[in-house]
Design an enzyme around this catalytic site. Structure first.
Site, PDB file in Angstrom:
ATOM      1  N   ASP A   1       0.833  -1.200   0.000  1.00  0.00           N
ATOM      2  CA  ASP A   1       0.000   0.000   0.000  1.00  0.00           C
ATOM      3  C   ASP A   1       0.867   1.250   0.000  1.00  0.00           C
ATOM      4  OD1 ASP A   1      -2.085  -1.663   0.094  1.00  0.00           O
ATOM      5  OD2 ASP A   1      -2.792  -1.106   2.114  1.00  0.00           O
TER       6      ASP A   1
ATOM      7  N   GLU B   1       3.966   1.630  -1.161  1.00  0.00           N
ATOM      8  CA  GLU B   1       4.568   1.881  -2.482  1.00  0.00           C
ATOM      9  C   GLU B   1       3.539   2.465  -3.448  1.00  0.00           C
ATOM     10  OE1 GLU B   1       7.959  -1.597  -2.813  1.00  0.00           O
ATOM     11  OE2 GLU B   1       5.847  -2.155  -2.820  1.00  0.00           O
ATOM     12  N   PHE B   2       2.333   1.910  -3.363  1.00  0.00           N
ATOM     13  CA  PHE B   2       1.261   2.386  -4.238  1.00  0.00           C
ATOM     14  C   PHE B   2       0.973   3.869  -3.980  1.00  0.00           C
ATOM     15  CE2 PHE B   2      -3.117   3.291  -5.331  1.00  0.00           C
ATOM     16  CZ  PHE B   2      -3.257   2.699  -6.576  1.00  0.00           C
ATOM     17  N   ASP B   3       0.863   4.222  -2.692  1.00  0.00           N
ATOM     18  CA  ASP B   3       0.575   5.611  -2.339  1.00  0.00           C
ATOM     19  C   ASP B   3       1.670   6.555  -2.820  1.00  0.00           C
ATOM     20  OD1 ASP B   3      -1.768   4.896  -1.229  1.00  0.00           O
ATOM     21  OD2 ASP B   3      -1.053   4.895   0.860  1.00  0.00           O
TER      22      ASP B   3
ATOM     23  N   ASP C   1     -31.383  -1.733  -7.824  1.00  0.00           N
ATOM     24  CA  ASP C   1     -32.126  -0.580  -7.335  1.00  0.00           C
ATOM     25  C   ASP C   1     -31.155   0.555  -7.020  1.00  0.00           C
ATOM     26  OD1 ASP C   1     -34.278   0.863  -6.630  1.00  0.00           O
ATOM     27  OD2 ASP C   1     -34.617  -0.120  -4.699  1.00  0.00           O
TER      28      ASP C   1
ATOM     29  N   TYR D   1     -23.150  -1.285 -12.448  1.00  0.00           N
ATOM     30  CA  TYR D   1     -23.401  -2.492 -13.237  1.00  0.00           C
ATOM     31  C   TYR D   1     -23.863  -2.055 -14.609  1.00  0.00           C
ATOM     32  CZ  TYR D   1     -23.002  -5.887  -9.513  1.00  0.00           C
ATOM     33  OH  TYR D   1     -22.514  -6.710  -8.535  1.00  0.00           O
TER      34      TYR D   1
ATOM     35  N   LYS E   1     -35.657  -9.250 -21.171  1.00  0.00           N
ATOM     36  CA  LYS E   1     -35.371  -8.570 -22.430  1.00  0.00           C
ATOM     37  C   LYS E   1     -35.275  -9.577 -23.571  1.00  0.00           C
ATOM     38  CE  LYS E   1     -32.269  -5.461 -19.996  1.00  0.00           C
ATOM     39  NZ  LYS E   1     -30.890  -4.998 -19.791  1.00  0.00           N
TER      40      LYS E   1
ATOM     41  N   LYS F   1     -41.564  -6.617 -10.959  1.00  0.00           N
ATOM     42  CA  LYS F   1     -41.163  -6.071  -9.656  1.00  0.00           C
ATOM     43  C   LYS F   1     -41.653  -6.995  -8.549  1.00  0.00           C
ATOM     44  CE  LYS F   1     -40.942  -1.327  -9.891  1.00  0.00           C
ATOM     45  NZ  LYS F   1     -40.195  -0.358  -9.160  1.00  0.00           N
TER      46      LYS F   1
ATOM     47  N   CYS G   1     -54.925  16.500  23.665  1.00  0.00           N
ATOM     48  CA  CYS G   1     -53.509  16.503  23.268  1.00  0.00           C
ATOM     49  C   CYS G   1     -52.677  15.717  24.280  1.00  0.00           C
ATOM     50  CB  CYS G   1     -53.003  17.941  23.177  1.00  0.00           C
ATOM     51  SG  CYS G   1     -51.239  18.026  22.832  1.00  0.00           S
TER      52      CYS G   1
ATOM     53  N   CYS H   1     -50.308  18.454  26.107  1.00  0.00           N
ATOM     54  CA  CYS H   1     -50.756  19.586  26.925  1.00  0.00           C
ATOM     55  C   CYS H   1     -52.224  19.452  27.330  1.00  0.00           C
ATOM     56  CB  CYS H   1     -50.524  20.903  26.192  1.00  0.00           C
ATOM     57  SG  CYS H   1     -51.627  21.140  24.788  1.00  0.00           S
TER      58      CYS H   1
ATOM     59  N   CYS I   1     -53.966  20.028  17.695  1.00  0.00           N
ATOM     60  CA  CYS I   1     -53.998  20.616  19.027  1.00  0.00           C
ATOM     61  C   CYS I   1     -53.979  22.125  18.799  1.00  0.00           C
ATOM     62  CB  CYS I   1     -52.771  20.186  19.826  1.00  0.00           C
ATOM     63  SG  CYS I   1     -52.557  21.206  21.288  1.00  0.00           S
TER      64      CYS I   1
ATOM     65  N   CYS J   1     -48.337  24.596  23.759  1.00  0.00           N
ATOM     66  CA  CYS J   1     -48.082  23.159  23.664  1.00  0.00           C
ATOM     67  C   CYS J   1     -46.594  22.923  23.366  1.00  0.00           C
ATOM     68  CB  CYS J   1     -48.972  22.583  22.564  1.00  0.00           C
ATOM     69  SG  CYS J   1     -48.775  20.819  22.332  1.00  0.00           S
TER      70      CYS J   1
END
Ligand code: IVH
Length: 679
Positions: free
Chosen positions: A34, A36-38, A118, A234, A299, A323, A417, A420, A435, A441
Site C-alpha cells: 500500500d 509503495e502504491f501511495d 435498485d 453495473y 429482455k 417487480k 392533546c 398539553c 392541538c 403546547c
C-alpha cells in the site's frame, strides 16, 4: 525537469498505477505494498498539478476525486433514456409473451433475464475509447453531467483497450451503493452525532436507504467524498450508431471483456416458463446479494427482433420489468402512541413487537391519521401485517382478523392533546386532528424553533434538537425571538457546555441575522408558507410591512398565491403575539426587506447572441465563464441546437458537441476570439 521528461513520467506512472488498480479491483491481488502504491500515486498527483496539460484522460487520479462541481451542466441525451413497463404478476408476463409471439410471427426467440438493480440509471459516453461524459437519466430527455463523480467509480473503465468495441459508443447501467458501504456511512454518521450531541450541535440525518444515498452521492459537489463512498456501476446496455453486435448477450460478453462490470447473474431463457422459474428462484435469493434489487428485467436477446418490436412512447416493447412485492411480515401491535408535530397535527404511531423485515428490524410503523385507524379497524393486541413503502418507512397494511383476541377493544383516537391535554379539533375538510394550543403546547413551540433554525430557514447549525430542548426546559427560550437574547452566561450555566461550544452557538445565531428576508419569512412557520411560497412573497411584496398590510385580493394577485395561503397570512398577521414577535426579531436585526439580487451588467456587447461553452479554459472556471457571458448581455444555452450562435471551445471540448455544431453550422470560436468580442 523538462516538459518532455514530465510528460513521459506522467504517462508511465499512469500506466503503472492503472495496472495495479486493475489487478486489485478485478482480481483482488496486489503486487506492491500500500505504501509503495501511495508513493506512486502521490508523485503522479504532484506532477499533474505542475503539468496539467499532460494529465491522461484515464489518469488514476480521477479515482481519488478532488474535482469540485458547483453546478452540474444539463445535457440532452443523444438517445432518450426510456423506462420499462412494470408488472407485479405472472399473468402480465404471460400477456407480454403473447404480444411478443404475435408480433414476431412464427420466429423463435430468446429472453435474457437480469436482476433489476435498485440504484440510479447512468449513461456513459466513450469517444475514441475514452470515457468522455457520464449523464444521469434526469427526465429521460435531459440529465446532469456528473462525469467527475462517476470517474471515481472503480467499476467504470476510463479507457478501453478492446478492438471489438467501436471508437464511440454509449453504455448504460445502474449506479448502486452496496450494503456494506451504506452501513459504514451510517455508522460514521452515528459516531459523528455522538460528538455533535456532546457539543450541542445539530445532528446529521442518517441515509434513508441505499438508493437515496446513491442518488445523493452522484450529485455531490466534491468528488473526493464520492470516491470514499464505494459506489459501483453495473452495465446492462450497449448502444452505438452502427450495429456492432447481433444480440444483447454478445454485447454483454464484449463489455465484460472490455472491463465493464457485468452482473454474472443473468440467464438466457427459451420461453416464458423459464423466465418465471428465474423470477421464482430469485424471489428470496436476492436478499443474499450485497446490494438492493427490486425485481427482474426480461429482455428479448436478438437486436433484429428488438427492432421489429419497437417502442411505445414511454418504453420498449421488447422488455418488461417484473417487480417483487414489498416484503411483508406479521407481528403484534403492542400499543398506539400519539405524536404532536410542529403544526399541532397529531399522528398515531403503532408500537410493534420487533420483527425482521427486508433486512432490518422494525419496531414502529406509521398509522398516518384517524381515518387509517378506522380503515384498518385496529384493535388492541391485533396481529398486523407490516410492509416497507418503497422499502423505507414501515406501514401497517392490514389486520389478521382470525387472530383477534376475544373482547379486544378498538383503538380510539385520543380526544385530548397527549402533551398539553387541550381538546383536539378537526378543521373542516382536513383529516388530521390538531392541538389548537399553538402557543402553549411544548412540542409545537419547540417544533417552531427547530423549524426556524433549520437549514432552509435561518440555518443555525450550531444549535440542535437537544440544545433547543435544554434551553426550552430551563426557560431560556420560549419563542424564536428569545434566541437573539441568549448570552454566553446563560449557556455556560448548563453542564456539558464549554466556552468553545457557547461561542459556536452564539456565532451561529449572530450569522443568521444576515439571512435574506425569504428565509426569515419561511422560518416564521406560517401555515402553508413553504420555502417556495416564502420566496415568491418576498420577491413580490419586498418587505414585511407591505405583506402585513396586504388584503386578500392583493395577496392573491401575487404569483402562485391562492385563497388558502392568503387566508392563512391574514390570520397570522391578525394575531398580536405574532406582530410583537416580528417586532422583536426586527429589533434583533433580522432581514425583513428583500435585497434585489441583480447581477452586475458590464456591457451590451453580446445582446441577442447565444453561447455554449465546452472544455477547459485558461482564464475562467466554467461557471465564471457563463457569468461573464451574461454580464455582457449574452445568453447561455444548455446544448447544441439550431438556436445556438457560438460554441466556445476550450481544451478537451466535447467532440460530439463540436461535430453537431459543425453539422448545424454553429460558429465555433476559441477563448481568445471570445475575449475579443467583449473587449
Ligand atoms: S434495461 C429501456 N436492465 O430499471 C430501459 N434496467 O425502468 C432499459 N435497471 O431506468 C433498461 N437494472 O435504471 C435495465 N438489468 C437492468 C436494470 C435496469 C436496473 C433500472 C434502470 C431503468 C429502470 C427501468
Amino acid at each position: 525537469m523538462t516538459m518532455t521528461t514530465a510528460q513521459a513520467e506522467i504517462a508511465e506512472l499512469s500506466e503503472k498505477i492503472n495496472y495495479y488498480n486493475e489487478k486489485y479491483y478485478q482480481s483482488h491481488t496486489s503486487e506492491i505494498t500500500d505504501y509503495e502504491f501511495d508513493m506512486l500515486l502521490n508523485r503522479l498527483i504532484e506532477l499533474e498539478k505542475q503539468f496539467p496539460q499532460f494529465a491522461q484522460p484515464d489518469s488514476p487520479t480521477n479515482r481519488v476525486g478532488g474535482g469540485i462541481t458547483k453546478n452540474f451542466a444539463t445535457v440532452t441525451h443523444k438517445r432518450p433514456m426510456l423506462s420499462l413497463s412494470n408488472t407485479y404478476n405472472e399473468q402480465d408476463l404471460r400477456d407480454f409473451d403473447e404480444r411478443i409471439k404475435k408480433a414476431l410471427g412464427n420466429e423463435e426467440y430468446e429472453y435474457i433475464c437480469e436482476l433489476k438493480f435498485d440504484g440510479v440509471a447512468m449513461s456513459l459516453h466513450y469517444e475514441n475509447q475514452v470515457l468522455s461524459t457520464a449523464v444521469t437519466r434526469g427526465d429521460g430527455e435531459q440529465g446532469d453531467d456528473v462525469t467527475t463523480n462517476i470517474k471515481t467509480i472503480h467499476t467504470v473503465p476510463l479507457r478501453i483497450h478492446y478492438e471489438a468495441l467501436p471508437t464511440s459508443f454509449e453504455v448504460r447501467g445502474e449506479v448502486i451503493m452496496p450494503h456494506d458501504s451504506f452501513d459504514k456511512i451510517n455508522d460514521e454518521i452515528a459516531k459523528e452525532n455522538e460528538q455533535r450531541a456532546k457539543e450541542g450541535k445539530k445532528l446529521l440525518t442518517f441515509l434513508a436507504n441505499p438508493r437515496n444515498a446513491t442518488s445523493g452521492t452522484v450529485k455531490m459537489q466534491d468528488s473526493a467524498v464520492v470516491a470514499k463512498r464505494n459506489l459501483m456501476l453495473y452495465s446492462y446496455d450497449f448502444l452505438s450508431d452502427n450495429q456492432v453486435f447481433a444480440s444483447h448477450e454478445e454485447s454483454l460478453t464484449a463489455l465484460k471483456k472490455a472491463n465493464f462490470h457485468i452482473s454474472a447473474d443473468y440467464e438466457k431463457c427459451k420461453n416464458i416458463d423459464e423466465v418465471i422459474g428465474f423470477i421464482n428462484r430469485w424471489e428470496t435469493k436476492r436478499y443474499d446479494l450485497p446490494m438492493d434489487t427490486d425485481g427482474i428485467v426480461v429482455k428479448i436477446n436478438s437486436y433484429a427482433q428488438r427492432e421489429l418490436l419497437g417502442f411505445t412512447a414511454k418504453s420498449p416493447r421488447w422488455a418488461i420489468a417484473y417487480k417483487y412485492k414489498a416484503e411483508n411480515a406479521a407481528t403484534i401491535l403492542e400499543s398506539v402512541t400519539f405524536q404532536v408535530g410542529r403544526t399541532g397535527a397529531v399522528t398515531p404511531v403503532a408500537n410493534l413487537k420487533a420483527v425482521k423485515l427486508a433486512g432490518t428490524t422494525v419496531k414502529r410503523a406509521t398509522l398516518h391519521n384517524a381515518n387509517e385507524i378506522s380503515r384498518l379497524d385496529l384493535h388492541a393486541g391485533d396481529t398486523v401485517f407490516v410492509q416497507k413503502a418503497g422499502e423505507i418507512i414501515p406501514q401497517v397494511m392490514s389486520v389478521d382478523l382470525a387472530k383477534r383476541q376475544q373482547g379486544a377493544l378498538p383503538i380510539q383516537f385520543v380526544t385530548n392533546c397527549p402533551e398539553c391535554n387541550t381538546l383536539l379539533i378537526r378543521k373542516e375538510g382536513e383529516v388530521a386532528y390538531l392541538c389548537p394550543n399553538e402557543k402553549g403546547c411544548p412540542p409545537q413551540i419547540k417544533g417552531k424553533i427547530e423549524h426556524f433554525i433549520s437549514r432552509k430557514a435561518m440555518d443555525i447549525d450550531s444549535l440542535g434538537e437537544k440544545t433547543i430542548e435544554i434551553f426550552f426546559k430551563q426557560g431560556i427560550i420560549g419563542n424564536v425571538a428569545d434566541l437573539y437574547k441568549i448570552t454566553k452566561e446563560d449557556i455556560l450555566k448548563f453542564e456539558g457546555f464549554k466556552e468553545t461550544s457557547a461561542n459556536n452557538i452564539l456565532a451561529g445565531i449572530e450569522n443568521s441575522k444576515q439571512k435574506p428576508f425569504k428565509n426569515v419569512l419561511f422560518g416564521l412557520g406560517i401555515r402553508f408558507v413553504g420555502e417556495t411560497v416564502a420566496e415568491k412573497l418576498a420577491n413580490f411584496f419586498k418587505n414585511i410591512a407591505n405583506l402585513q398590510q396586504a388584503t386578500i385580493e392583493e395577496l392573491t394577485t401575487a404569483p402562485e398565491i391562492g385563497e388558502k395561503i392568503a387566508q392563512s397570512l391574514i390570520e397570522y398577521f391578525k394575531d398580536t403575539d405574532n406582530l410583537s414577535l416580528i417586532e422583536s426579531l426586527k429589533s434583533a436585526g433580522l432581514q425583513f426587506t428583500a435585497q434585489d439580487e441583480e447581477k452586475p451588467q458590464l456591457s451590451n456587447k453580446l445582446i441577442g447572441r447565444t453561447f455554449l461553452v465546452s472544455g477547459v479554459f485558461a482564464n475562467f472556471e466554467r461557471d465564471a465563464f457563463k457569468d461573464v457571458i451574461e454580464a455582457h448581455g449574452g445568453k447561455v444555452l444548455s446544448g447544441v441546437s439550431g438556436k445556438l450562435n457560438y460554441l466556445v471551445a476550450g481544451e478537451n471540448a466535447g467532440s460530439s458537441k463540436l461535430e453537431k455544431a459543425q453539422k448545424l453550422g454553429v460558429q465555433v470560436i476559441s477563448e481568445s476570439q471570445f475575449l475579443e468580442m467583449i473587449q
